[in-house]
Design an enzyme around this catalytic site. Structure first.
Site, PDB file in Angstrom:
ATOM      1  NE  ARG A  70      39.734 -13.753 -60.805  1.00 61.68           N
ATOM      2  CZ  ARG A  70      40.844 -13.639 -61.503  1.00 61.68           C
ATOM      3  NH1 ARG A  70      41.495 -14.717 -61.901  1.00 61.68           N
ATOM      4  NH2 ARG A  70      41.330 -12.472 -61.840  1.00 61.68           N
ATOM      5  CE1 TYR A 211      38.134 -13.187 -50.169  1.00 60.34           C
ATOM      6  CE2 TYR A 211      38.233 -12.779 -52.518  1.00 60.34           C
ATOM      7  CZ  TYR A 211      38.189 -12.300 -51.219  1.00 60.34           C
ATOM      8  OH  TYR A 211      38.186 -10.951 -50.981  1.00 60.34           O
ATOM      9  CE  LYS A 220      35.671 -12.937 -62.629  1.00 63.46           C
ATOM     10  NZ  LYS A 220      35.631 -11.860 -63.597  1.00 63.46           N
ATOM     11  CG  HIS A 240      36.745 -10.246 -67.617  1.00 70.23           C
ATOM     12  ND1 HIS A 240      38.039 -10.048 -67.198  1.00 70.23           N
ATOM     13  CD2 HIS A 240      35.984 -10.096 -66.506  1.00 70.23           C
ATOM     14  CE1 HIS A 240      38.057  -9.786 -65.899  1.00 70.23           C
ATOM     15  NE2 HIS A 240      36.826  -9.803 -65.465  1.00 70.23           N
ATOM     16  CB  SER A 262      40.632  -8.968 -62.205  1.00 71.17           C
ATOM     17  OG  SER A 262      40.203 -10.065 -62.967  1.00 71.17           O
ATOM     18  CB  CYS A 264      41.860  -2.688 -64.749  1.00 70.70           C
ATOM     19  SG  CYS A 264      43.431  -3.532 -64.593  1.00 70.70           S
ATOM     20  CG  ASP A 287      33.328  -9.320 -63.725  1.00 69.52           C
ATOM     21  OD1 ASP A 287      34.389  -8.751 -64.034  1.00 69.52           O
ATOM     22  OD2 ASP A 287      33.285 -10.479 -63.276  1.00 69.52           O
ATOM     23  NE  ARG A 379      37.411  -8.845 -55.546  1.00 74.74           N
ATOM     24  CZ  ARG A 379      37.332  -8.969 -56.876  1.00 74.74           C
ATOM     25  NH1 ARG A 379      36.233  -8.694 -57.526  1.00 74.74           N
ATOM     26  NH2 ARG A 379      38.397  -9.330 -57.560  1.00 74.74           N
TER      27      ARG A 379
HETATM   28  C1  OXD Z   1      37.746 -10.776 -61.124  1.00 80.88           C
HETATM   29  C2  OXD Z   1      36.388 -10.569 -60.568  1.00 80.88           C
HETATM   30  O1  OXD Z   1      38.648 -11.186 -60.385  1.00 80.88           O
HETATM   31  O2  OXD Z   1      35.542 -10.050 -61.295  1.00 80.88           O
HETATM   32  O3  OXD Z   1      37.908 -10.524 -62.333  1.00 80.88           O
HETATM   33  O4  OXD Z   1      36.145 -10.938 -59.410  1.00 80.88           O
HETATM   34 MN    MN Z   2      36.176  -9.808 -63.344  1.00 82.80          MN
END
Ligand code: OXD
Ligand code: MN
Length: 595
Positions: A70, A211, A220, A240, A262, A264, A287, A379
């Protein structure tokens, strides 16, 4: 155009975008398997997709090295006044940015097909769901949207003649001159990449990146940034957060929603296999949570997504076996390494490293190479329904009633394994001041400590000061039916730099303590930062940890916490008169508890 669309607003918008972007043709998606295969066929033919011999119907993609995460620096909230976007969002004069972006969009789809993707966030037709339509020139985005959202003609039926939807415009920003072969990952240079949200108009524009969250606009952009602004206006919450069901040996169910920044460990916690005997965990989402107050006065959560877009590195049969089993087939991998026998690989996936791979940039890699084989933000995109521990209620439009909220992040020091807020207001203070070391989920420096309120800094679609107030308002409405709030840190390190807590399946021990607190089964010990577990109340049998390390892990050092205060004051000062008085009071109380 291959489908006749009845919806007027959609027809007009398609025409407007077509006139501006000048694609070679327009294709409206129906969400079928045949369509997925057709798109993947194109991606195979162009050399973008690499089929994986070891995983049926699974493919590897390698992005452009400039397009790996991101791009928060290039994400703008386009509210009319800067004040509405607030101090945690980027803002540029909307008129000026609109002009810049329109110039970029002009002719940007030449040589490409323009895909129209009607999708639903949440089960199609459910009252809590939202309909979006993404226009994109990327077949990779179409395939990912098939997995991450509910795409299809049923959405168009629901829109009928005059139903409303959230328009999401995306282009990779790389027109293809006639006769020229496409590159493996078309995108625009970084200075031309823009993600732009118009929360007042429920509109999303994204340019130049292919991406993840930059391009899969249901995630998001819609389900967090736009939805959080709608939720505030309508009195619900878009957060989130992962959602899980934790089940005791007696069969009692607890529903937990946890907000971590993100990369974590949300996916790992959401699919955890508890090490505590007799306990079970079922995944509802990893998420995003949309939560509304139900007729019973409790907060009910749904996962608006249909798949997982998870961070691959670190995922293994020891850290997250349920994710590994989810990834056996029908998966899109991006920026992982390719093994010689036709599988993907990433750092941490196996105890032994392969002796050779092709790395995420397409170069030979061996364990002697001085760089990663997979990108740290590599990912997987996988259907949620493939998760062996997906909850039977994961698509229930009524959602699940939340008992427990957890905040947390990566903190090498100061923050103990777990503590509980004294009250809802104190919990809001914990969420509002949450801080974490930055990760590679965003382009930028990794490992810097930053305040990330409610793990929503990159995703809040309005002024964060108002978001603090929204949390207080929700708490007032929920009263004694509000979830209890806890804070965790799986990442505290010893003086010699080793993680103190084993984490993963042992996190079930921490969740059980929370459930015991909710049930009033255990008392707690008051500390300046919150309630801590009393000795013996965290079930630690079988955990390989010395008593000294446990003490270190749970230590609350007032000096370290006093050192946090200037940072919290600076953070609060950003919000000026939008900072709720109730947060100021929480800070004052915190300072006086520290003495
Ligand atoms: C993030 C995702 O970056 O969930 O938070 O992809
Ligand atoms: Mn996320």
């Amino acid at each position: 155009m291959n489908i006749n669309i009845k919806n007027k607003k959609l027809n007009n918008w398609i025409k407007e975008v077509e006139d501006m972007c000048r694609p070679d043709d327009v294709y409206v998606c129906n969400g079928s398997t045949e369509e997925y295969n057709l798109m993947m066929g194109k991606l195979l033919a162009s050399g973008s997709a690499i089929p994986l011999k070891k995983r049926p119907n699974s493919y590897l993609f390698r992005s452009d090295p400039s397009d790996v995460a991101r791009i928060e620096d290039r994400t703008y909230l386009s509210t009319i006044s800067k004040d509405e976007a607030g101090p945690t969002n980027n803002w540029i004069d909307p008129v000026q940015l609109k002009e810049t972006m329109k110039r970029l969009y002009r002719g940007c789809m030449r040589g490409r097909t323009m895909y129209v993707i009607p999708f639903s966030m949440g089960p199609i037709g459910s009252p809590i769901s939202k309909i979006g339509v993404e226009i994109t020139d990327s077949p990779y985005v179409v395939c990912n949207m098939h997995i991450m959202t509910r795409v299809g003609s049923r959405v168009l039926d629901l829109l009928s003649n005059d139903g409303d939807f959230i328009p999401c415009l995306h282009s990779v920003g790389a027109p293809l001159p006639k006769g020229k072969k496409d590159v493996q990952w078309p995108c625009a240079p970084i200075e031309k990449k823009y993600i732009r949200l118009f929360p007042e108009e429920n509109l999303i524009w994204s340019f130049g990146s292919g991406y993840g969250g930059n391009a899969l606009l249901g995630k998001k952009c819609l389900a967090l940034r736009i939805a959080s602004a709608i939720a505030r206006r309508e009195g619900w919450m878009a957060e989130h957060m992962l959602i899980l069901r934790f089940i005791s040996p007696e069969g009692k169910q607890y529903h937990i929603a946890a907000a971590f920044p993100s990369a974590c460990g949300k996916t790992n916690l959401a699919m955890m296999r508890p090490s505590l005997k007799g306990w079970k965990c079922e995944c509802i989402g990893d998420d995003i949570a949309w939560m509304k107050i139900g007729a019973d006065g409790r907060l009910h959560a749904i996962n608006p997504e249909n798949g997982f877009f998870g961070v691959a590195p670190g995922t293994s049969y020891s850290t997250n076996p349920m994710a590994m089993d989810t990834l056996k087939e029908n998966v899109i991998f991006t920026n992982c390494a390719l093994t010689d026998d036709g599988d993907v690989w990433w750092e941490g996936m196996t105890e032994e490293e392969p002796s050779h791979t092709i790395d995420w940039k397409g170069n030979d890699w061996t364990p002697q190479s001085k760089r990663g084989a997979a990108h740290p933000n590599a990912r997987f995109t996988a259907p949620a329904s493939q998760c062996p521990v997906i909850c039977s209620d994961w698509e229930n439009p009524a959602g699940v009633p939340i008992d427990i909220f957890i905040f947390g992040g990566r903190r090498g020091s100061a923050v103990p394994l777990v503590y509980e807020a004294f009250s809802w207001d104190h919990g809001v203070f914990l969420g509002a001041t949450a801080a974490s070391e930055t990760t590679s989920a965003n382009i930028g420096a990794v490992g810097n400590l930053r305040r990330d309120p409610f793990a929503m800094k990159p995703f809040c679609g309005y002024n964060m000061g108002d978001c603090f107030q929204h949390w207080f308002d929700m708490g007032d409405r929920l009263g004694n039916k509000a979830p209890r709030i806890f804070y965790v840190n799986w990442f505290r390190k010893s003086e010699d730099g080793k993680f103190l807590w084993p984490g993963f399946s042992d996190n079930s021990r921490v969740l059980k303590w929370m459930c015991d607190r909710v049930d009033g089964k255990v008392d707690a010990q008051k500390s300046p930062i919150g309630f801590l577990p009393k000795e013996g109340d965290l079930h630690l049998e079988g955990v390989n940890m010395s008593p000294e390390d446990m003490k270190e892990l749970m230590k609350v050092n007032p000096e370290e916490w006093r050192a946090e205060i200037p940072g919290i004051e600076q953070h609060f000062a950003l919000f000026g008169n939008r900072l709720p008085e109730r947060l100021k009071k929480q800070l004052k109380d915190f300072i006086s508890r520290l003495g």
